[in-house]
Design a protein around this motif. Structure first.
Motif, PDB file in Angstrom:
ATOM      1  N   MET A  87      39.406  16.744  30.108  1.00  0.00           N
ATOM      2  CA  MET A  87      38.473  17.658  30.716  1.00  0.00           C
ATOM      3  C   MET A  87      38.341  18.883  29.814  1.00  0.00           C
ATOM      4  SD  MET A  87      38.650  19.270  34.505  1.00  0.00           S
ATOM      5  CE  MET A  87      37.512  18.296  35.409  1.00  0.00           C
ATOM      6  N   LYS A  88      37.142  19.253  29.492  1.00  0.00           N
ATOM      7  CA  LYS A  88      36.905  20.387  28.608  1.00  0.00           C
ATOM      8  C   LYS A  88      36.888  21.675  29.403  1.00  0.00           C
ATOM      9  CE  LYS A  88      34.442  17.151  26.750  1.00  0.00           C
ATOM     10  NZ  LYS A  88      35.322  16.450  27.538  1.00  0.00           N
ATOM     11  N   SER A  89      37.313  22.744  28.812  1.00  0.00           N
ATOM     12  CA  SER A  89      37.319  24.019  29.513  1.00  0.00           C
ATOM     13  C   SER A  89      36.054  24.795  29.226  1.00  0.00           C
ATOM     14  CB  SER A  89      38.531  24.843  29.076  1.00  0.00           C
ATOM     15  OG  SER A  89      38.346  25.312  27.766  1.00  0.00           O
ATOM     16  N   ALA A  90      35.679  25.635  30.160  1.00  0.00           N
ATOM     17  CA  ALA A  90      34.525  26.502  29.941  1.00  0.00           C
ATOM     18  C   ALA A  90      34.814  27.440  28.779  1.00  0.00           C
ATOM     19  CB  ALA A  90      34.215  27.295  31.206  1.00  0.00           C
ATOM     20  N   PHE A  98      36.572  26.667  26.144  1.00  0.00           N
ATOM     21  CA  PHE A  98      36.294  25.879  24.942  1.00  0.00           C
ATOM     22  C   PHE A  98      34.806  25.886  24.662  1.00  0.00           C
ATOM     23  CE2 PHE A  98      35.621  22.663  22.007  1.00  0.00           C
ATOM     24  CZ  PHE A  98      34.624  21.859  22.503  1.00  0.00           C
ATOM     25  N   ALA A  99      34.009  25.608  25.690  1.00  0.00           N
ATOM     26  CA  ALA A  99      32.566  25.558  25.482  1.00  0.00           C
ATOM     27  C   ALA A  99      32.067  26.902  24.985  1.00  0.00           C
ATOM     28  CB  ALA A  99      31.874  25.173  26.780  1.00  0.00           C
ATOM     29  N   PHE A 100      32.575  27.993  25.572  1.00  0.00           N
ATOM     30  CA  PHE A 100      32.180  29.329  25.146  1.00  0.00           C
ATOM     31  C   PHE A 100      32.586  29.573  23.706  1.00  0.00           C
ATOM     32  CE2 PHE A 100      31.016  33.614  25.600  1.00  0.00           C
ATOM     33  CZ  PHE A 100      31.963  34.365  24.942  1.00  0.00           C
ATOM     34  N   MET A 117      39.009  18.552  18.393  1.00  0.00           N
ATOM     35  CA  MET A 117      37.753  19.289  18.421  1.00  0.00           C
ATOM     36  C   MET A 117      36.580  18.337  18.178  1.00  0.00           C
ATOM     37  SD  MET A 117      36.415  22.548  16.155  1.00  0.00           S
ATOM     38  CE  MET A 117      37.562  23.768  16.801  1.00  0.00           C
ATOM     39  N   ALA A 118      36.720  17.414  17.237  1.00  0.00           N
ATOM     40  CA  ALA A 118      35.659  16.447  16.956  1.00  0.00           C
ATOM     41  C   ALA A 118      35.361  15.611  18.200  1.00  0.00           C
ATOM     42  CB  ALA A 118      36.047  15.561  15.785  1.00  0.00           C
ATOM     43  N   GLY A 119      36.389  15.237  18.923  1.00  0.00           N
ATOM     44  CA  GLY A 119      36.196  14.479  20.154  1.00  0.00           C
ATOM     45  C   GLY A 119      35.404  15.267  21.184  1.00  0.00           C
ATOM     46  N   GLU A 120      35.667  16.548  21.251  1.00  0.00           N
ATOM     47  CA  GLU A 120      34.925  17.382  22.195  1.00  0.00           C
ATOM     48  C   GLU A 120      33.464  17.538  21.768  1.00  0.00           C
ATOM     49  OE1 GLU A 120      36.827  20.714  23.952  1.00  0.00           O
ATOM     50  OE2 GLU A 120      38.799  19.775  23.787  1.00  0.00           O
ATOM     51  N   TYR A 121      33.200  17.623  20.460  1.00  0.00           N
ATOM     52  CA  TYR A 121      31.810  17.622  19.987  1.00  0.00           C
ATOM     53  C   TYR A 121      31.098  16.350  20.428  1.00  0.00           C
ATOM     54  CZ  TYR A 121      31.842  21.622  16.780  1.00  0.00           C
ATOM     55  OH  TYR A 121      31.875  22.875  16.245  1.00  0.00           O
ATOM     56  N   ARG A 122      31.776  15.223  20.283  1.00  0.00           N
ATOM     57  CA  ARG A 122      31.173  13.946  20.668  1.00  0.00           C
ATOM     58  C   ARG A 122      30.885  13.908  22.170  1.00  0.00           C
ATOM     59  NH1 ARG A 122      35.363  12.300  16.943  1.00  0.00           N
ATOM     60  NH2 ARG A 122      34.374  11.743  14.964  1.00  0.00           N
ATOM     61  N   ALA A 159      27.183  13.791  24.037  1.00  0.00           N
ATOM     62  CA  ALA A 159      26.872  12.750  25.013  1.00  0.00           C
ATOM     63  C   ALA A 159      26.533  13.337  26.386  1.00  0.00           C
ATOM     64  CB  ALA A 159      28.058  11.786  25.134  1.00  0.00           C
ATOM     65  N   GLY A 160      26.533  14.667  26.496  1.00  0.00           N
ATOM     66  CA  GLY A 160      26.186  15.317  27.756  1.00  0.00           C
ATOM     67  C   GLY A 160      27.314  15.380  28.752  1.00  0.00           C
ATOM     68  N   ARG A 161      28.552  15.282  28.272  1.00  0.00           N
ATOM     69  CA  ARG A 161      29.709  15.291  29.180  1.00  0.00           C
ATOM     70  C   ARG A 161      30.539  16.549  29.007  1.00  0.00           C
ATOM     71  NH1 ARG A 161      29.690   9.589  27.532  1.00  0.00           N
ATOM     72  NH2 ARG A 161      31.174  10.106  25.901  1.00  0.00           N
ATOM     73  N   MET A 162      29.914  17.721  29.060  1.00  0.00           N
ATOM     74  CA  MET A 162      30.661  18.972  28.955  1.00  0.00           C
ATOM     75  C   MET A 162      30.983  19.442  30.369  1.00  0.00           C
ATOM     76  SD  MET A 162      29.788  22.757  27.403  1.00  0.00           S
ATOM     77  CE  MET A 162      28.455  22.180  26.494  1.00  0.00           C
TER      78      MET A 162
END
Length: 137
Positions: free
Chosen positions: A1-4, A6-8, A96-101, A105-108
């Motif tokens: 699960m990605k964190s907000a 991280f996205a920020f 980090m590359a996995g989170e980019y992927r 894919a629209g799964r943030m």
């Protein structure tokens, strides 16, 4: 699960990694985020620009400057003249590359409570040059 967080942070920092070899104008500019993720995973010099998912009108400039002292030098621009600078291990690059992927894919998704492991390998650099660890270190 990605964190907000991280996205920020991921989508906000500058292609100027102080002690690293600079990603110059000759560095390939990659438009496909999954191809950029592959470049990050391999620590191949490259740049990538993408709109910020939360800050309208802000374009994040991502840069991979290559290997430096056994780590991969990565940076990204952030609003307010800030940047995130990372010295990524192989595990950090892969994470980090996995989170980019996932983002491509629209799964943030996620929360601000959890930070990805790679965050411990990054710093936030303010407009005036002050540095603080991103991963709570």
């Amino acid at each position: 699960m990605k964190s907000a967080l991280f996205a920020f942070a991921l989508v906000l920092a500058a292609p100027a990694f102080a002690a690293a070899p600079a990603a110059t104008e000759t560095a390939p500019s990659i438009t496909d985020p999954t191809v950029f993720a592959d470049a990050l995973d391999a620590c191949t010099v490259a740049t990538h620009a993408a709109p910020h998912p939360f800050v309208r009108g802000f374009v994040i400039e991502h840069a991979i400057a290559g290997e430096l002292d056994g780590a991969c030098a990565y940076s990204q621009t952030m609003p307010g003249g800030m940047r995130m600078e990372c010295k990524l291990s192989q595990a950090g690059r892969s994470g980090m590359a996995g989170e980019y992927r996932e983002q491509a894919a629209g799964r943030m998704s996620g929360s601000s409570r959890t930070q990805p492991a790679w965050a411990r390998e990054c710093e936030i650099v303010t407009k005036d040059g002050n540095r603080s660890p991103m991963g709570g270190g």
